[in-house]
Design a protein around this motif. Structure first.
Motif, mmCIF file in Angstrom:
data_model
loop_
_atom_site.group_PDB
_atom_site.id
_atom_site.type_symbol
_atom_site.label_atom_id
_atom_site.label_comp_id
_atom_site.label_asym_id
_atom_site.label_seq_id
_atom_site.Cartn_x
_atom_site.Cartn_y
_atom_site.Cartn_z
ATOM 1 N N ARG A 1 0.835 -1.200 0.000
ATOM 2 C CA ARG A 1 0.000 0.000 0.000
ATOM 3 C C ARG A 1 0.875 1.257 0.000
ATOM 4 N NH1 ARG A 1 -3.076 -2.723 4.187
ATOM 5 N NH2 ARG A 1 -2.355 -1.225 5.738
ATOM 6 N N GLY A 2 1.930 1.202 0.800
ATOM 7 C CA GLY A 2 2.833 2.344 0.861
ATOM 8 C C GLY A 2 3.504 2.626 -0.469
ATOM 9 N N LEU A 3 3.912 1.589 -1.163
ATOM 10 C CA LEU A 3 4.544 1.770 -2.475
ATOM 11 C C LEU A 3 3.564 2.345 -3.493
ATOM 12 C CD1 LEU A 3 6.658 -1.520 -2.709
ATOM 13 C CD2 LEU A 3 7.523 0.810 -2.401
ATOM 14 N N LEU A 4 2.325 1.850 -3.475
ATOM 15 C CA LEU A 4 1.318 2.345 -4.415
ATOM 16 C C LEU A 4 0.997 3.821 -4.175
ATOM 17 C CD1 LEU A 4 -1.169 -0.680 -4.620
ATOM 18 C CD2 LEU A 4 0.282 0.208 -6.454
ATOM 19 N N THR A 5 0.806 4.185 -2.907
ATOM 20 C CA THR A 5 0.482 5.583 -2.618
ATOM 21 C C THR A 5 1.698 6.490 -2.852
ATOM 22 O OG1 THR A 5 0.854 5.071 -0.268
ATOM 23 C CG2 THR A 5 -1.429 5.179 -1.036
ATOM 24 N N SER A 6 2.904 5.969 -2.646
ATOM 25 C CA SER A 6 4.107 6.743 -2.974
ATOM 26 C C SER A 6 4.145 7.040 -4.469
ATOM 27 C CB SER A 6 5.371 5.976 -2.578
ATOM 28 O OG SER A 6 5.434 5.774 -1.190
ATOM 29 N N LEU A 7 3.755 6.052 -5.275
ATOM 30 C CA LEU A 7 3.719 6.236 -6.725
ATOM 31 C C LEU A 7 2.664 7.279 -7.110
ATOM 32 C CD1 LEU A 7 4.632 5.398 -9.564
ATOM 33 C CD2 LEU A 7 2.917 3.556 -9.484
ATOM 34 N N ILE A 8 1.488 7.198 -6.470
ATOM 35 C CA ILE A 8 0.430 8.169 -6.752
ATOM 36 C C ILE A 8 0.891 9.581 -6.377
ATOM 37 C CG2 ILE A 8 -1.899 8.923 -6.106
ATOM 38 C CD1 ILE A 8 -2.574 5.946 -5.673
ATOM 39 N N LEU A 9 1.534 9.702 -5.214
ATOM 40 C CA LEU A 9 2.032 11.005 -4.763
ATOM 41 C C LEU A 9 3.058 11.556 -5.747
ATOM 42 C CD1 LEU A 9 2.351 13.288 -2.695
ATOM 43 C CD2 LEU A 9 3.919 11.812 -1.413
ATOM 44 N N ALA A 10 3.963 10.691 -6.215
ATOM 45 C CA ALA A 10 4.997 11.128 -7.160
ATOM 46 C C ALA A 10 4.375 11.563 -8.488
ATOM 47 C CB ALA A 10 6.002 10.006 -7.385
ATOM 48 N N LEU A 11 3.442 10.762 -9.017
ATOM 49 C CA LEU A 11 2.799 11.102 -10.286
ATOM 50 C C LEU A 11 1.963 12.370 -10.151
ATOM 51 C CD1 LEU A 11 1.682 7.548 -11.498
ATOM 52 C CD2 LEU A 11 3.562 8.948 -12.397
ATOM 53 N N ASN A 12 1.276 12.519 -9.023
ATOM 54 C CA ASN A 12 0.488 13.717 -8.763
ATOM 55 C C ASN A 12 1.383 14.959 -8.766
ATOM 56 O OD1 ASN A 12 -1.742 15.322 -7.967
ATOM 57 N ND2 ASN A 12 -1.230 15.085 -5.812
#
Length: 300
Positions: A9-20
């Motif tokens: 979950r942490g990796l997925l949300t880190s990716l979303i934060l980076a793309l955002n």
């Protein structure tokens, strides 16, 4: 998302934060470039409005993934819609990097865009440092008393930087944020300071005194925020993994005492003492409030 292991979950949300961040940084950079190329006050007002709107959209996407990755139980009192035609001074206790996301989550689009003072070194943080620069966040370089004793010509430079930054906010109202403690609370720092407060570090009055000196009548009032995490102080990774289950927030709007408008914190010793006493009382009240919140919302 809860069926996934916390690290995933942490990796997925880190990716979303980076793309955002990568998505919304480009409008900011384009608007910042236009602002440099078109030195026209009316154009600057429009571009600042568009830049603030872009940053608020970035925060809204962050709110989405915060809700998606974990179901935080929010207990919020005192929050309301603030007048976006005026600027505010915002302060809060400081326990974690999560505090900034909590403040953005609650104040986004309810108050003028939140801008906080940053150490000058943070401008070199990849991508986000340039975003802060484009959004005209004030970057500060603090000097020690020892350094100022050797280089008196540097005295007052912080105030000059604050004035220059705050002068830009006259046409586009903002919420100027300052952590009074200056650093995150930890048992080691609390013991080292021999803090007289049970749940807080000693406040540093100079930061908000400079803002009051620089902005004066521009400021409508103070938004005083108290944050409590019943699980204990979380790390940013805990937020990314959806491991934070409850956040308690109390918001209070305070009038700015008129005697503190236009004072000189650096040069006027009587004013400085009076201001420090006022800030100390503010912190005593916050310490008592945290005591009550910890009693009402005990550790889980």
């Amino acid at each position: 998302m809860h069926f996934l292991p916390a690290p995933l979950r942490g990796l997925l949300t880190s990716l979303i934060l980076a793309l955002n961040t990568l998505f919304w940084c480009w409008p900011l950079f384009i608007f910042a470039l236009l602002k440099l190329l078109l030195p026209i006050p009316a154009v600057h007002r429009l571009l600042r409005f568009l830049m603030h709107a872009s940053a608020e959209a970035w925060i809204s996407t962050n709110k989405f993934w915060m809700d998606w990755v974990g179901h935080i139980e929010w207990d919020v009192e005192g929050l309301k819609g603030f007048d976006k035609q005026h600027s505010y001074l915002v302060t809060s206790n400081h326990q974690s990097w999560v505090d900034i996301l909590v403040l953005q989550y609650q104040l986004n689009r309810r108050a003028p865009f939140l801008k906080f003072f940053l150490k000058r070194e943070l401008i070199w943080v990849p991508v986000i440092g340039l975003c802060w620069w484009a959004l005209e966040f004030p970057f500060m370089k603090r000097f020690s008393k020892e350094y100022l004793a050797k280089h008196p010509e540097k005295r007052g430079q912080d105030l000059a930087t604050t004035r220059k930054a705050c002068a830009r906010y006259k046409t586009n109202p903002v919420s100027v944020f300052n952590f009074l403690e200056g650093t995150r609370l930890s048992p080691a720092k609390h013991a080292q300071q021999q803090s007289p407060f049970k749940h807080l570090l000693k406040p540093k009055a100079g930061g908000i005194a400079f803002v009051l000196d620089a902005m004066g009548e521009q400021l409508h009032s103070i938004i005083n925020v108290t944050i409590h995490y019943p699980q204990g102080n979380p790390g940013f990774w805990d937020l990314l993994c959806g491991l934070i289950t409850q956040v308690v927030v109390r918001v209070q709007e305070l009038e700015i005492p008129q005697e503190f408008i236009g004072g000189n914190y650096d040069q006027d010793e009587a004013y400085r003492l009076q201001f420090q006493q006022w800030v100390n009382q503010l912190w005593l009240d916050k310490d008592a409030e945290l005591d009550e919140l910890k009693r009402r919302f005990p550790a889980r």
